[in-house]
Design a protein around this motif. Structure first.
Motif, PDB file in Angstrom:
ATOM      1  N   ARG A  26       1.279  13.828  -0.680  1.00 41.67           N
ATOM      2  CA  ARG A  26       1.516  14.009   0.746  1.00 41.67           C
ATOM      3  C   ARG A  26       1.988  12.730   1.436  1.00 41.67           C
ATOM      4  NH1 ARG A  26      -2.940  16.901  -0.385  1.00 41.67           N
ATOM      5  NH2 ARG A  26      -4.320  15.277   0.392  1.00 41.67           N
ATOM      6  N   GLY A  27       2.909  12.038   0.809  1.00 45.22           N
ATOM      7  CA  GLY A  27       3.517  10.868   1.425  1.00 45.22           C
ATOM      8  C   GLY A  27       4.960  11.150   1.805  1.00 45.22           C
ATOM      9  N   ARG A  28       5.617  10.133   2.334  1.00 45.14           N
ATOM     10  CA  ARG A  28       7.037  10.269   2.622  1.00 45.14           C
ATOM     11  C   ARG A  28       7.836  10.109   1.327  1.00 45.14           C
ATOM     12  NH1 ARG A  28      10.891   6.314   6.305  1.00 45.14           N
ATOM     13  NH2 ARG A  28      12.749   7.646   6.237  1.00 45.14           N
ATOM     14  N   TYR A  29       7.718   8.946   0.699  1.00 44.79           N
ATOM     15  CA  TYR A  29       8.238   8.718  -0.643  1.00 44.79           C
ATOM     16  C   TYR A  29       7.050   8.322  -1.502  1.00 44.79           C
ATOM     17  CZ  TYR A  29      12.858   7.954   1.555  1.00 44.79           C
ATOM     18  OH  TYR A  29      14.015   8.065   2.263  1.00 44.79           O
ATOM     19  N   SER A  30       6.877   8.954  -2.653  1.00 43.86           N
ATOM     20  CA  SER A  30       5.858   8.434  -3.551  1.00 43.86           C
ATOM     21  C   SER A  30       6.257   7.048  -4.036  1.00 43.86           C
ATOM     22  CB  SER A  30       5.646   9.375  -4.731  1.00 43.86           C
ATOM     23  OG  SER A  30       4.750  10.397  -4.381  1.00 43.86           O
ATOM     24  N   ILE A  31       7.515   6.917  -4.512  1.00 43.95           N
ATOM     25  CA  ILE A  31       8.042   5.593  -4.865  1.00 43.95           C
ATOM     26  C   ILE A  31       9.465   5.488  -4.323  1.00 43.95           C
ATOM     27  CG2 ILE A  31       8.513   3.899  -6.665  1.00 43.95           C
ATOM     28  CD1 ILE A  31       6.706   5.278  -8.534  1.00 43.95           C
ATOM     29  N   HIS A  32       9.740   4.374  -3.649  1.00 41.88           N
ATOM     30  CA  HIS A  32      11.080   4.122  -3.135  1.00 41.88           C
ATOM     31  C   HIS A  32      11.574   2.801  -3.723  1.00 41.88           C
ATOM     32  CE1 HIS A  32      14.015   3.177   0.346  1.00 41.88           C
ATOM     33  NE2 HIS A  32      14.549   4.071  -0.466  1.00 41.88           N
ATOM     34  N   PHE A  33      12.667   2.868  -4.491  1.00 41.59           N
ATOM     35  CA  PHE A  33      13.257   1.701  -5.137  1.00 41.59           C
ATOM     36  C   PHE A  33      14.550   1.336  -4.418  1.00 41.59           C
ATOM     37  CE2 PHE A  33      10.787   3.885  -8.309  1.00 41.59           C
ATOM     38  CZ  PHE A  33      10.239   2.897  -9.111  1.00 41.59           C
ATOM     39  N   MET A  34      14.773   0.038  -4.224  1.00 38.74           N
ATOM     40  CA  MET A  34      16.043  -0.424  -3.681  1.00 38.74           C
ATOM     41  C   MET A  34      16.374  -1.781  -4.280  1.00 38.74           C
ATOM     42  SD  MET A  34      17.390  -0.348   0.257  1.00 38.74           S
ATOM     43  CE  MET A  34      16.204  -1.504   0.922  1.00 38.74           C
ATOM     44  N   TYR A  35      17.592  -1.926  -4.801  1.00 38.43           N
ATOM     45  CA  TYR A  35      17.986  -3.144  -5.515  1.00 38.43           C
ATOM     46  C   TYR A  35      16.931  -3.494  -6.560  1.00 38.43           C
ATOM     47  CZ  TYR A  35      21.230  -3.606  -1.602  1.00 38.43           C
ATOM     48  OH  TYR A  35      22.200  -3.375  -0.659  1.00 38.43           O
ATOM     49  N   ALA A  36      16.542  -2.490  -7.338  1.00 43.19           N
ATOM     50  CA  ALA A  36      15.477  -2.661  -8.334  1.00 43.19           C
ATOM     51  C   ALA A  36      16.001  -2.145  -9.674  1.00 43.19           C
ATOM     52  CB  ALA A  36      14.227  -1.897  -7.912  1.00 43.19           C
ATOM     53  N   ASN A  37      16.136  -3.048 -10.636  1.00 44.07           N
ATOM     54  CA  ASN A  37      16.787  -2.726 -11.895  1.00 44.07           C
ATOM     55  C   ASN A  37      15.814  -2.714 -13.063  1.00 44.07           C
ATOM     56  OD1 ASN A  37      19.308  -2.771 -10.503  1.00 44.07           O
ATOM     57  ND2 ASN A  37      19.430  -4.988 -10.792  1.00 44.07           N
ATOM     58  N   LYS A  38      16.125  -1.885 -14.045  1.00 43.56           N
ATOM     59  CA  LYS A  38      15.441  -1.872 -15.339  1.00 43.56           C
ATOM     60  C   LYS A  38      13.929  -1.701 -15.186  1.00 43.56           C
ATOM     61  CE  LYS A  38      19.062  -4.526 -17.646  1.00 43.56           C
ATOM     62  NZ  LYS A  38      19.431  -5.721 -18.439  1.00 43.56           N
ATOM     63  N   ASN A  39      13.542  -0.758 -14.346  1.00 42.71           N
ATOM     64  CA  ASN A  39      12.131  -0.409 -14.232  1.00 42.71           C
ATOM     65  C   ASN A  39      11.809   0.774 -15.140  1.00 42.71           C
ATOM     66  OD1 ASN A  39      10.900  -2.142 -11.992  1.00 42.71           O
ATOM     67  ND2 ASN A  39      12.779  -1.417 -11.032  1.00 42.71           N
ATOM     68  N   LEU A  40      10.537   0.893 -15.485  1.00 41.49           N
ATOM     69  CA  LEU A  40      10.035   2.014 -16.273  1.00 41.49           C
ATOM     70  C   LEU A  40       9.091   2.821 -15.393  1.00 41.49           C
ATOM     71  CD1 LEU A  40       9.515   3.594 -18.916  1.00 41.49           C
ATOM     72  CD2 LEU A  40       7.761   1.885 -19.476  1.00 41.49           C
ATOM     73  N   VAL A  41       9.391   4.112 -15.243  1.00 45.46           N
ATOM     74  CA  VAL A  41       8.580   5.003 -14.416  1.00 45.46           C
ATOM     75  C   VAL A  41       8.175   6.180 -15.288  1.00 45.46           C
ATOM     76  CG1 VAL A  41       8.464   6.298 -12.256  1.00 45.46           C
ATOM     77  CG2 VAL A  41       9.969   4.309 -12.418  1.00 45.46           C
ATOM     78  N   GLU A  42       6.887   6.286 -15.639  1.00 45.06           N
ATOM     79  CA  GLU A  42       6.492   7.304 -16.595  1.00 45.06           C
ATOM     80  C   GLU A  42       5.069   7.805 -16.371  1.00 45.06           C
ATOM     81  OE1 GLU A  42       6.707   5.685 -20.539  1.00 45.06           O
ATOM     82  OE2 GLU A  42       5.138   4.190 -20.196  1.00 45.06           O
ATOM     83  N   PHE A  43       4.866   9.053 -16.739  1.00 44.91           N
ATOM     84  CA  PHE A  43       3.559   9.711 -16.709  1.00 44.91           C
ATOM     85  C   PHE A  43       2.922   9.699 -15.313  1.00 44.91           C
ATOM     86  CE2 PHE A  43       4.018   8.186 -21.141  1.00 44.91           C
ATOM     87  CZ  PHE A  43       4.049   9.425 -21.777  1.00 44.91           C
ATOM     88  N   ASN A  44       3.757   9.846 -14.293  1.00 48.55           N
ATOM     89  CA  ASN A  44       3.263   9.947 -12.923  1.00 48.55           C
ATOM     90  C   ASN A  44       3.277  11.402 -12.473  1.00 48.55           C
ATOM     91  OD1 ASN A  44       3.229   6.912 -12.104  1.00 48.55           O
ATOM     92  ND2 ASN A  44       5.282   7.223 -12.959  1.00 48.55           N
ATOM     93  N   THR A  45       2.432  11.701 -11.484  1.00 48.97           N
ATOM     94  CA  THR A  45       2.423  13.017 -10.843  1.00 48.97           C
ATOM     95  C   THR A  45       2.584  12.818  -9.351  1.00 48.97           C
ATOM     96  OG1 THR A  45       0.997  14.016 -12.529  1.00 48.97           O
ATOM     97  CG2 THR A  45       1.093  15.111 -10.382  1.00 48.97           C
ATOM     98  N   PHE A  46       3.624  13.441  -8.786  1.00 45.55           N
ATOM     99  CA  PHE A  46       3.904  13.319  -7.353  1.00 45.55           C
ATOM    100  C   PHE A  46       3.972  14.733  -6.779  1.00 45.55           C
ATOM    101  CE2 PHE A  46       6.410   9.507  -9.007  1.00 45.55           C
ATOM    102  CZ  PHE A  46       5.346   8.636  -8.825  1.00 45.55           C
ATOM    103  N   GLU A  47       3.099  15.020  -5.830  1.00 42.74           N
ATOM    104  CA  GLU A  47       3.035  16.384  -5.313  1.00 42.74           C
ATOM    105  C   GLU A  47       2.923  16.399  -3.796  1.00 42.74           C
ATOM    106  OE1 GLU A  47      -0.620  18.481  -6.384  1.00 42.74           O
ATOM    107  OE2 GLU A  47      -1.416  16.605  -7.224  1.00 42.74           O
ATOM    108  N   GLY A  48       3.677  17.309  -3.191  1.00 43.87           N
ATOM    109  CA  GLY A  48       3.598  17.516  -1.756  1.00 43.87           C
ATOM    110  C   GLY A  48       4.177  16.403  -0.915  1.00 43.87           C
ATOM    111  N   ASN A  49       5.026  15.564  -1.509  1.00 43.39           N
ATOM    112  CA  ASN A  49       5.671  14.486  -0.758  1.00 43.39           C
ATOM    113  C   ASN A  49       7.009  14.968  -0.203  1.00 43.39           C
ATOM    114  OD1 ASN A  49       3.839  12.077  -1.653  1.00 43.39           O
ATOM    115  ND2 ASN A  49       4.395  13.137  -3.546  1.00 43.39           N
TER     116      ASN A  49
END
Length: 250
Positions: A26-49
């Motif tokens: 229930r957020g606006r963005y669970s994750i917001h990336f900007m000018y962000a390179n070579k990140n690993l995003v895994e095994f997350n659960t985002f609901e109702g955002n």
């Protein structure tokens, strides 16, 4: 980074980070990336955002094994990319979102395609929305099931023909597999007919799903009164879903 029940996470000018096993609700963005390179995003659960994950002006991240569910507001997005290139997005489940994927001028850099592989794109209003597509993405071994619209393009002049599709499963596909190799014997083609009216003119979205659009689409297929637009062609569509274990969610 282990953050549980977070409302918003921001990664701006932040590269080479790992976001794992977070639960965003229930957020606006669970994750917001900007000018962000070579990140690993895994095994997350985002609901109702409003938005599960959004990447802007970024390159080279791996996004895998995430669940994004119920990003269903007026601008709801499961995973969004803007001016972002060389991403690998695989093994994610995007379900009950207004848009499973939003690709805004992504890829942005030439010869740096984004690859979408083995994702479950289920029961969204729009499976993938394209905006200002000028460079190719690759879609392989994904499942498209129960979406009101598999794909949409809101920008005339987009180079949709550059995208590469192979080995995807589409629940709208109707054909045979005479040689029993698991793939349909004819390509899957997805055209829009009168649908292009609401895709190119947002004020008409109010009428999407109405009987008038159904009648216009039916008539346009019988005797086209405007040139239909091909959004995608998969020459080797699968006859069965690639990955069936998540389908019980639907």
């Amino acid at each position: 980074n282990y953050v549980h029940d977070s409302r918003d996470m921001v990664a701006w000018y932040a590269s080479l980070n790992t976001f794992r096993k977070n639960h965003g609700v229930r957020g606006r963005y669970s994750i917001h990336f900007m000018y962000a390179n070579k990140n690993l995003v895994e095994f997350n659960t985002f609901e109702g955002n409003a938005v599960g994950m959004f990447f802007m002006y970024s390159q080279g991240s791996l996004v895998q094994n995430n669940l994004v569910i119920n990003s269903d507001g007026a601008f709801g997005i499961g995973i969004g990319l803007k001016d972002s290139s060389a991403f690998t997005i695989k093994n994610n489940t995007l379900i009950y979102n207004a848009r499973g994927l939003l690709l805004d001028a992504s890829p942005f850099q030439p010869n740096m395609p984004n690859v979408f592989e083995n994702n479950q794109i289920l029961h969204n209003t729009i499976g993938i929305q394209f905006h200002a597509t000028q460079e190719p993405s690759v879609f392989k071994d994904n499942d498209f099931i129960g979406n009101m619209q598999i794909a949409s393009n809101d920008t005339p002049g987009s180079k949709m023909y550059l995208n590469q599709w192979r080995g995807n499963y589409f629940d709208e596909y109707e054909s045979f597999d005479i040689d029993k190799d698991g793939f349909g014997d004819t390509p899957f083609l997805h055209f829009i007919y009168a649908d292009q009216l609401w895709q190119y003119h947002p004020n008409l979205q109010f009428f999407y799903g109405s009987s008038i659009f159904s009648v216009l689409n039916f008539l346009a297929k019988l005797a086209p009164f405007s040139e239909p637009v091909k959004l995608l062609q998969d020459d080797k569509p699968r006859m069965k879903p690639v990955n069936e274990q998540n389908l019980a969610r639907g």
